[in-house]
Design a protein around this motif. Structure first.
Motif, PDB file in Angstrom:
ATOM      1  N   GLN A  48       0.834  -1.192   0.000  1.00  0.00           N
ATOM      2  CA  GLN A  48       0.000   0.000   0.000  1.00  0.00           C
ATOM      3  C   GLN A  48       0.871   1.246   0.000  1.00  0.00           C
ATOM      4  OE1 GLN A  48      -3.428  -0.216   2.842  1.00  0.00           O
ATOM      5  NE2 GLN A  48      -2.473  -2.149   3.456  1.00  0.00           N
ATOM      6  N   THR A  49       0.479   2.223  -0.808  1.00  0.00           N
ATOM      7  CA  THR A  49       1.236   3.472  -0.921  1.00  0.00           C
ATOM      8  C   THR A  49       0.271   4.647  -0.907  1.00  0.00           C
ATOM      9  OG1 THR A  49       2.897   2.352  -2.281  1.00  0.00           O
ATOM     10  CG2 THR A  49       2.953   4.746  -2.237  1.00  0.00           C
ATOM     11  N   ILE A  50       0.593   5.661  -0.115  1.00  0.00           N
ATOM     12  CA  ILE A  50      -0.206   6.883  -0.028  1.00  0.00           C
ATOM     13  C   ILE A  50       0.717   8.076  -0.281  1.00  0.00           C
ATOM     14  CG2 ILE A  50      -1.652   8.351   1.425  1.00  0.00           C
ATOM     15  CD1 ILE A  50      -2.379   5.847   3.027  1.00  0.00           C
ATOM     16  N   SER A  51       0.260   8.995  -1.106  1.00  0.00           N
ATOM     17  CA  SER A  51       1.000  10.230  -1.352  1.00  0.00           C
ATOM     18  C   SER A  51       0.080  11.417  -1.126  1.00  0.00           C
ATOM     19  CB  SER A  51       1.556  10.267  -2.778  1.00  0.00           C
ATOM     20  OG  SER A  51       2.258  11.479  -3.017  1.00  0.00           O
ATOM     21  N   ALA A  52       0.546  12.406  -0.374  1.00  0.00           N
ATOM     22  CA  ALA A  52      -0.202  13.646  -0.145  1.00  0.00           C
ATOM     23  C   ALA A  52       0.759  14.810  -0.339  1.00  0.00           C
ATOM     24  CB  ALA A  52      -0.806  13.678   1.256  1.00  0.00           C
ATOM     25  N   ASN A  53       0.384  15.753  -1.150  1.00  0.00           N
ATOM     26  CA  ASN A  53       1.284  16.885  -1.382  1.00  0.00           C
ATOM     27  C   ASN A  53       0.490  18.116  -1.789  1.00  0.00           C
ATOM     28  OD1 ASN A  53       1.213  16.898  -4.523  1.00  0.00           O
ATOM     29  ND2 ASN A  53       1.810  14.781  -4.043  1.00  0.00           N
ATOM     30  N   PHE A  54       1.105  19.258  -1.601  1.00  0.00           N
ATOM     31  CA  PHE A  54       0.525  20.505  -2.077  1.00  0.00           C
ATOM     32  C   PHE A  54       1.661  21.410  -2.510  1.00  0.00           C
ATOM     33  CE2 PHE A  54       1.854  22.594   1.771  1.00  0.00           C
ATOM     34  CZ  PHE A  54       1.874  23.951   1.464  1.00  0.00           C
ATOM     35  N   ASP A  55       1.360  22.364  -3.378  1.00  0.00           N
ATOM     36  CA  ASP A  55       2.362  23.356  -3.756  1.00  0.00           C
ATOM     37  C   ASP A  55       1.672  24.676  -4.085  1.00  0.00           C
ATOM     38  OD1 ASP A  55       1.309  22.047  -6.001  1.00  0.00           O
ATOM     39  OD2 ASP A  55       3.001  22.576  -7.263  1.00  0.00           O
ATOM     40  N   GLY A  56       2.434  25.741  -3.965  1.00  0.00           N
ATOM     41  CA  GLY A  56       1.976  27.085  -4.273  1.00  0.00           C
ATOM     42  C   GLY A  56       3.081  27.840  -4.973  1.00  0.00           C
ATOM     43  N   LYS A  57       2.882  29.128  -5.192  1.00  0.00           N
ATOM     44  CA  LYS A  57       3.890  29.890  -5.930  1.00  0.00           C
ATOM     45  C   LYS A  57       3.871  31.358  -5.531  1.00  0.00           C
ATOM     46  CE  LYS A  57       0.678  30.095  -9.844  1.00  0.00           C
ATOM     47  NZ  LYS A  57       0.480  29.676 -11.235  1.00  0.00           N
ATOM     48  N   ILE A  58       5.017  31.970  -5.750  1.00  0.00           N
ATOM     49  CA  ILE A  58       5.191  33.407  -5.532  1.00  0.00           C
ATOM     50  C   ILE A  58       5.578  34.014  -6.873  1.00  0.00           C
ATOM     51  CG2 ILE A  58       6.474  35.182  -4.303  1.00  0.00           C
ATOM     52  CD1 ILE A  58       7.038  33.099  -2.123  1.00  0.00           C
ATOM     53  N   ILE A  59       4.755  34.944  -7.369  1.00  0.00           N
ATOM     54  CA  ILE A  59       4.983  35.522  -8.689  1.00  0.00           C
ATOM     55  C   ILE A  59       5.751  36.839  -8.552  1.00  0.00           C
ATOM     56  CG2 ILE A  59       3.872  36.418 -10.774  1.00  0.00           C
ATOM     57  CD1 ILE A  59       1.495  34.623 -10.160  1.00  0.00           C
ATOM     58  N   LYS A  60       6.885  36.922  -9.232  1.00  0.00           N
ATOM     59  CA  LYS A  60       7.689  38.141  -9.274  1.00  0.00           C
ATOM     60  C   LYS A  60       7.541  38.750 -10.673  1.00  0.00           C
ATOM     61  CE  LYS A  60       9.470  37.725  -5.125  1.00  0.00           C
ATOM     62  NZ  LYS A  60       9.204  38.721  -4.048  1.00  0.00           N
ATOM     63  N   ARG A  61       6.537  39.581 -10.834  1.00  0.00           N
ATOM     64  CA  ARG A  61       6.220  40.103 -12.167  1.00  0.00           C
ATOM     65  C   ARG A  61       7.327  41.011 -12.703  1.00  0.00           C
ATOM     66  NH1 ARG A  61       1.057  38.641 -13.138  1.00  0.00           N
ATOM     67  NH2 ARG A  61      -0.310  38.275 -11.334  1.00  0.00           N
ATOM     68  N   TYR A  62       7.941  41.802 -11.835  1.00  0.00           N
ATOM     69  CA  TYR A  62       8.951  42.750 -12.316  1.00  0.00           C
ATOM     70  C   TYR A  62      10.154  42.017 -12.879  1.00  0.00           C
ATOM     71  CZ  TYR A  62      12.323  46.560 -12.377  1.00  0.00           C
ATOM     72  OH  TYR A  62      13.261  47.475 -12.762  1.00  0.00           O
ATOM     73  N   TRP A  63      10.551  40.916 -12.191  1.00  0.00           N
ATOM     74  CA  TRP A  63      11.721  40.160 -12.637  1.00  0.00           C
ATOM     75  C   TRP A  63      11.347  39.020 -13.590  1.00  0.00           C
ATOM     76  CZ3 TRP A  63      16.131  42.447 -11.700  1.00  0.00           C
ATOM     77  CH2 TRP A  63      16.226  43.315 -10.603  1.00  0.00           C
ATOM     78  N   ASN A  64      10.038  38.852 -13.859  1.00  0.00           N
ATOM     79  CA  ASN A  64       9.568  37.894 -14.854  1.00  0.00           C
ATOM     80  C   ASN A  64       9.918  36.452 -14.497  1.00  0.00           C
ATOM     81  OD1 ASN A  64       7.942  37.805 -17.113  1.00  0.00           O
ATOM     82  ND2 ASN A  64       9.658  37.562 -18.521  1.00  0.00           N
ATOM     83  N   TYR A  65       9.726  36.069 -13.233  1.00  0.00           N
ATOM     84  CA  TYR A  65       9.923  34.674 -12.846  1.00  0.00           C
ATOM     85  C   TYR A  65       8.949  34.307 -11.733  1.00  0.00           C
ATOM     86  CZ  TYR A  65      12.638  36.087  -8.690  1.00  0.00           C
ATOM     87  OH  TYR A  65      13.042  36.627  -7.496  1.00  0.00           O
ATOM     88  N   VAL A  66       8.818  33.006 -11.509  1.00  0.00           N
ATOM     89  CA  VAL A  66       7.918  32.465 -10.498  1.00  0.00           C
ATOM     90  C   VAL A  66       8.707  31.511  -9.613  1.00  0.00           C
ATOM     91  CG1 VAL A  66       5.854  31.060 -10.083  1.00  0.00           C
ATOM     92  CG2 VAL A  66       5.895  32.666 -12.006  1.00  0.00           C
ATOM     93  N   VAL A  67       8.480  31.585  -8.307  1.00  0.00           N
ATOM     94  CA  VAL A  67       9.104  30.669  -7.347  1.00  0.00           C
ATOM     95  C   VAL A  67       8.028  29.716  -6.837  1.00  0.00           C
ATOM     96  CG1 VAL A  67      10.241  30.447  -5.101  1.00  0.00           C
ATOM     97  CG2 VAL A  67      10.892  32.289  -6.660  1.00  0.00           C
ATOM     98  N   GLY A  68       8.288  28.417  -6.914  1.00  0.00           N
ATOM     99  CA  GLY A  68       7.359  27.419  -6.428  1.00  0.00           C
ATOM    100  C   GLY A  68       7.849  26.791  -5.136  1.00  0.00           C
ATOM    101  N   TYR A  69       6.919  26.483  -4.255  1.00  0.00           N
ATOM    102  CA  TYR A  69       7.253  25.849  -2.980  1.00  0.00           C
ATOM    103  C   TYR A  69       6.181  24.818  -2.669  1.00  0.00           C
ATOM    104  CZ  TYR A  69       3.583  28.937  -1.270  1.00  0.00           C
ATOM    105  OH  TYR A  69       2.386  29.576  -1.092  1.00  0.00           O
ATOM    106  N   GLY A  70       6.498  23.863  -1.819  1.00  0.00           N
ATOM    107  CA  GLY A  70       5.492  22.860  -1.505  1.00  0.00           C
ATOM    108  C   GLY A  70       5.910  21.944  -0.378  1.00  0.00           C
ATOM    109  N   LEU A  71       5.068  20.939  -0.137  1.00  0.00           N
ATOM    110  CA  LEU A  71       5.318  19.908   0.869  1.00  0.00           C
ATOM    111  C   LEU A  71       4.884  18.573   0.275  1.00  0.00           C
ATOM    112  CD1 LEU A  71       6.123  19.111   3.796  1.00  0.00           C
ATOM    113  CD2 LEU A  71       3.716  19.463   4.417  1.00  0.00           C
ATOM    114  N   LEU A  72       5.771  17.585   0.352  1.00  0.00           N
ATOM    115  CA  LEU A  72       5.509  16.269  -0.221  1.00  0.00           C
ATOM    116  C   LEU A  72       5.653  15.208   0.860  1.00  0.00           C
ATOM    117  CD1 LEU A  72       5.186  14.255  -2.622  1.00  0.00           C
ATOM    118  CD2 LEU A  72       7.670  14.394  -2.895  1.00  0.00           C
ATOM    119  N   MET A  73       4.619  14.370   1.016  1.00  0.00           N
ATOM    120  CA  MET A  73       4.670  13.276   1.983  1.00  0.00           C
ATOM    121  C   MET A  73       4.253  11.978   1.293  1.00  0.00           C
ATOM    122  SD  MET A  73       3.211  14.936   5.543  1.00  0.00           S
ATOM    123  CE  MET A  73       1.663  15.457   4.802  1.00  0.00           C
ATOM    124  N   ASN A  74       5.096  10.967   1.391  1.00  0.00           N
ATOM    125  CA  ASN A  74       4.802   9.643   0.850  1.00  0.00           C
ATOM    126  C   ASN A  74       4.917   8.613   1.963  1.00  0.00           C
ATOM    127  OD1 ASN A  74       4.409  10.350  -1.897  1.00  0.00           O
ATOM    128  ND2 ASN A  74       6.625  10.512  -2.177  1.00  0.00           N
TER     129      ASN A  74
END
Length: 238
Positions: A48-74
């Protein structure tokens, strides 16, 4: 002695288990995933295997990039002796946009802690068979005083997405897991390690009509002598 990682067939939705570079790469503010699988139901105690995770992001419009962060549990439980694996990781990624956002280069890392345990009370040994019956009270000569271990694991990945149109995109990526080749032995034997895993993946979003998209995809990974190939797709109706 070698071991194999947790793996899922629904790679198109369980993206944080495919490539840490996928962290924060989606439409919206937050993304959640909960997956469950079991296998080998014909044996006494199915895996049996269970995976639970979520992620979000921080948008830096001036510098034209996105930073992603999250939590992963298996969490994985295998065999009659309940060989358990718990993984807790913090995926981080950065997404760089070029050429008017038609090209996106993403890279990410996944530092994680693992906890493995085994319950020896469910095991039987040859010494406990008297010749006519099994006697669990017979002492065994096996050294089984250690039944858990903890180790650190590091993985990383990169991917590129080309978007010639708003309703069309092509993505290719590669991820490298268990970069540090961690020791997973309960007794810290140097030859018992989690082998590196190399994963290649890709997908495309193709518009068939004004309200129908198709998304073909693939995943190929290699870990020691264990190769795995997945091909599939999804359809979206708007």
């Amino acid at each position: 002695t070698t071991a194999q990682d947790i793996h899922f067939s629904n790679f198109y939705t369980n993206t944080l288990n495919v490539n840490p570079a996928e962290t924060g790469y989606f439409t919206g503010h937050y993304r959640f995933c909960l997956a469950y699988r079991d296998q080998y139901r014909t044996v006494a105690n199915p895996y049996q295997t269970i995976s639970a995770n979520f992620d979000g992001k921080i948008i830096k419009r001036y510098w034209n990039y996105v930073v992603g962060y999250g939590l992963l549990m298996n969490f994985d439980k295998a065999g009659d002796a309940n060989y358990n694996t718990l993984q807790i990781g913090i995926p981080l990624a950065q997404h760089l946009q070029f050429n008017g956002k038609t090209l996106i280069i993403s890279y990410g890392i996944l530092p994680a802690l693992y906890y493995n345990s085994l319950d020896y009370t469910y095991l039987t040994f040859q010494e406990q068979f008297t010749g006519t019956q099994y006697d669990p009270d017979i002492e065994i000569s096996e050294a089984i005083d250690m039944n858990s271990t903890t180790f650190f694991d590091l993985s990383a990945g990169i991917q590129a997405t080309y978007k010639p149109k708003n309703n069309q995109s092509y993505t290719l990526g590669v991820a490298f897991y268990n970069i540090n080749n961690p020791n997973i032995s309960f007794y810290k034997e140097d030859n018992v390690r989690l082998q590196p895993r190399y994963l290649f993946h890709g997908n495309a979003i193709l518009s068939v009509t004004s309200n129908i998209d198709v998304i073909p995809g693939f995943k190929m990974q290699f870990q020691g002598k264990q190769p795995e190939f997945h091909f599939g797709g999804m359809g979206i109706f708007y």
